[in-house]
Design a protein around this motif. Structure first.
Motif, PDB file in Angstrom:
ATOM      1  N   HIS A  33      -9.638   3.994   1.808  1.00  0.00           N
ATOM      2  CA  HIS A  33      -9.302   3.617   0.452  1.00  0.00           C
ATOM      3  C   HIS A  33      -8.006   3.388   0.282  1.00  0.00           C
ATOM      4  O   HIS A  33      -7.244   4.335   0.279  1.00  0.00           O
ATOM      5  N   GLU A  40       0.692  -1.278   0.187  1.00  0.00           N
ATOM      6  CA  GLU A  40       0.121   0.146  -0.052  1.00  0.00           C
ATOM      7  C   GLU A  40       0.956   1.242   0.123  1.00  0.00           C
ATOM      8  O   GLU A  40       1.855   1.369   0.847  1.00  0.00           O
ATOM      9  N   GLU A  94      -3.209   5.733   2.041  1.00  0.00           N
ATOM     10  CA  GLU A  94      -4.630   5.323   2.262  1.00  0.00           C
ATOM     11  C   GLU A  94      -5.385   6.671   2.413  1.00  0.00           C
ATOM     12  O   GLU A  94      -4.938   7.612   3.172  1.00  0.00           O
ATOM     13  N   LYS A 145      -9.358  11.025  -5.616  1.00  0.00           N
ATOM     14  CA  LYS A 145     -10.196  10.064  -4.599  1.00  0.00           C
ATOM     15  C   LYS A 145     -10.897  11.038  -3.709  1.00  0.00           C
ATOM     16  O   LYS A 145     -12.144  10.970  -3.334  1.00  0.00           O
ATOM     17  N   ASP A 161      -9.249   7.700   3.966  1.00  0.00           N
ATOM     18  CA  ASP A 161     -10.385   7.339   4.448  1.00  0.00           C
ATOM     19  C   ASP A 161     -10.742   6.015   4.120  1.00  0.00           C
ATOM     20  O   ASP A 161     -11.712   5.399   3.825  1.00  0.00           O
ATOM     21  N   ASN A 205     -14.867  11.273  -3.729  1.00  0.00           N
ATOM     22  CA  ASN A 205     -15.741  11.113  -2.401  1.00  0.00           C
ATOM     23  C   ASN A 205     -16.614  12.213  -2.157  1.00  0.00           C
ATOM     24  O   ASN A 205     -17.764  12.334  -2.027  1.00  0.00           O
TER      25      ASN A 205
END
Length: 430
Positions: free
Chosen positions: A44, A37, A40, A82, A42, A86
């Motif tokens: 996602h 990863e 990140e 993102k 929230d 959102n």
């Protein structure tokens, strides 16, 4: 004995469950190792496997190399993306009928592009001699001017007047709306390869100084082109040719696909056997000119026929025409241009149906590209709202104020170690 068997069975069940848990942990750890990863937002995750294709595409399109600055530039862009998506979900922007229509257009256009790639582009061959000819174009600058019209009829009128002796400057003043082009004879200045519409460009490079082209169809209409002068770099080295060979090949495909696409489109039009009913076409023009929208769902007069007398009604045509862009709609000035536009719409429908029958819309690559197209639609909508609401000329400041406001309300984390350490598995040029 019965108790012993039950106890043994219970222990075996516990052992099996333990094995399952161990394997789940192992495979989960493997997944994390193979797809770490990077960030990140929230809850996602932006993983390496989702990030790399976008990053490689970013490097290829911007002609840049892999470095830490570019890695963070794209990652921050994906985080912004993102955040805005959102926000869009929370505000119900995706449910807006205009956005739904734009998404439908994006789906159809992407499907057409995929279809053309399958039917045409993948079959295009480029020779070394062709690439070397394009290399001479690459080393040439053009000073060009043109006369423009949105449709074939008007450009034909302009061309006939030009051949009969009407001065270029008079025609530019008559037919251009842009005040600068009106007064300067349609002079658009100096250009290099890759900076103009491909159809315009390939025609211009084939002209000698002072030579005038026949009407050329471009993505926005039709142009008559004159090369005022050329500047050629006579230093053509093999090393520079080899360095630019991949880009030249992409340009060659771009140039070649246009006539191939027109020929393919003509063949599809012949296959569906389009025949028009002038009575229906006149009614369509009357509806468009008088803006009689109240009659749009009631007119069943045939406007066209395809194949075995499949009827296309005035109502169907008007619904399809209503979804055209403003530029496309403005092309409709006569029965002749209406036929051209309707033919294009019928051919487009046929190609989309063929593409869906080939299941081109079900591939993973298509779905990923479609997701990006939909994202682009939402981002443009939100950005246009920001600019409109702010009324500010400095839209960048307004954007960052908006973006920082969203970020302040979100939980964002970035794994800098992963961003710095991941290896590039593909060259950017690929």
């Amino acid at each position: 004995m019965q108790y012993f068997i039950k106890d043994l069975f219970h222990r075996w069940s516990l052992f099996k469950r333990l094995i399952v848990v161990i394997f789940a942990v192992i495979f989960s750890s493997c997944d994390q190792l193979t797809d770490p990863e990077l960030a990140e937002i929230d809850g996602h995750m932006i993983t390496l496997n989702s990030y790399l294709p976008r990053y490689q595409s970013f490097l290829s399109k911007t002609h840049q190399t892999d470095n830490l600055s570019n890695r963070y530039a794209l990652l921050n862009s994906l985080i912004d993306e993102k955040l805005i998506l959102n926000y869009s979900d929370n505000m119900g922007i995706s449910d807006n009928p205009q956005i739904i229509l734009k998404k439908e257009r994006a789906y159809e256009q992407l499907l057409l592009n995929t279809y053309h790639n399958t039917k045409i582009i993948q079959k295009i061959k480029v020779t070394d001699n062709e690439l070397r000819r394009l290399f001479t174009y690459y080393k040439t600058k053009l000073h060009v001017r043109h006369l423009y019209a949105p449709d074939l009829e008007t450009i034909g009128e302009i061309y006939d007047q030009l051949r009969s002796g009407v001065q270029w400057e008079i025609l530019s003043e008559t037919y251009f709306d842009d005040p600068i082009l009106k007064n300067n004879g349609g002079d658009i200045g100096w250009y290099q390869m890759g900076e103009l519409d491909p159809s315009f460009e390939i025609a211009a490079f084939d002209l000698d100084d002072g030579e005038i082209s026949d009407p050329v169809k471009t993505s926005t209409g039709f142009s008559i082109i004159q090369v005022v002068e050329k500047e050629k770099d006579i230093l053509l080295t093999e090393k520079e040719y080899q360095l630019n060979k991949d880009w030249l090949k992409q340009m060659a495909i771009t140039y070649k696909k246009l006539p191939e696409l027109r020929n393919f489109t003509d063949r599809v039009a012949q296959d569906i056997e389009i025949r028009f009913n002038d009575e229906g076409l006149v009614e369509i023009l009357d509806e468009l000119n008088n803006n009689q929208e109240q009659n749009i769902y009631h007119n069943q007069t045939p406007a066209a026929f395809t194949g075995n007398n499949n009827i296309i009604t005035v109502e169907q045509c008007l619904i399809d025409l209503a979804n055209l862009s403003e530029r496309q709609f403005k092309r409709i000035r006569s029965i002749k241009t209406l036929k051209s536009v309707l033919s294009g719409l019928l051919v487009r429908k046929k190609m989309i149906n063929d593409a869906e029958n080939l299941d081109l819309h079900k591939t993973n690559m298509f779905q990923e590209n479609l997701k990006q197209e939909y994202t682009s639609v939402i981002l443009k909508e939100v950005m246009s709202d920001i600019i409109l609401d702010s009324g500010s000329v400095n839209w960048k400041n307004e954007y960052f104020k908006f973006r920082n406001g969203l970020a302040a309300q979100s939980k964002i984390s970035i794994d800098s170690t992963q961003v710095k350490s991941f290896p590039m598995v593909m060259e950017a040029s690929l």
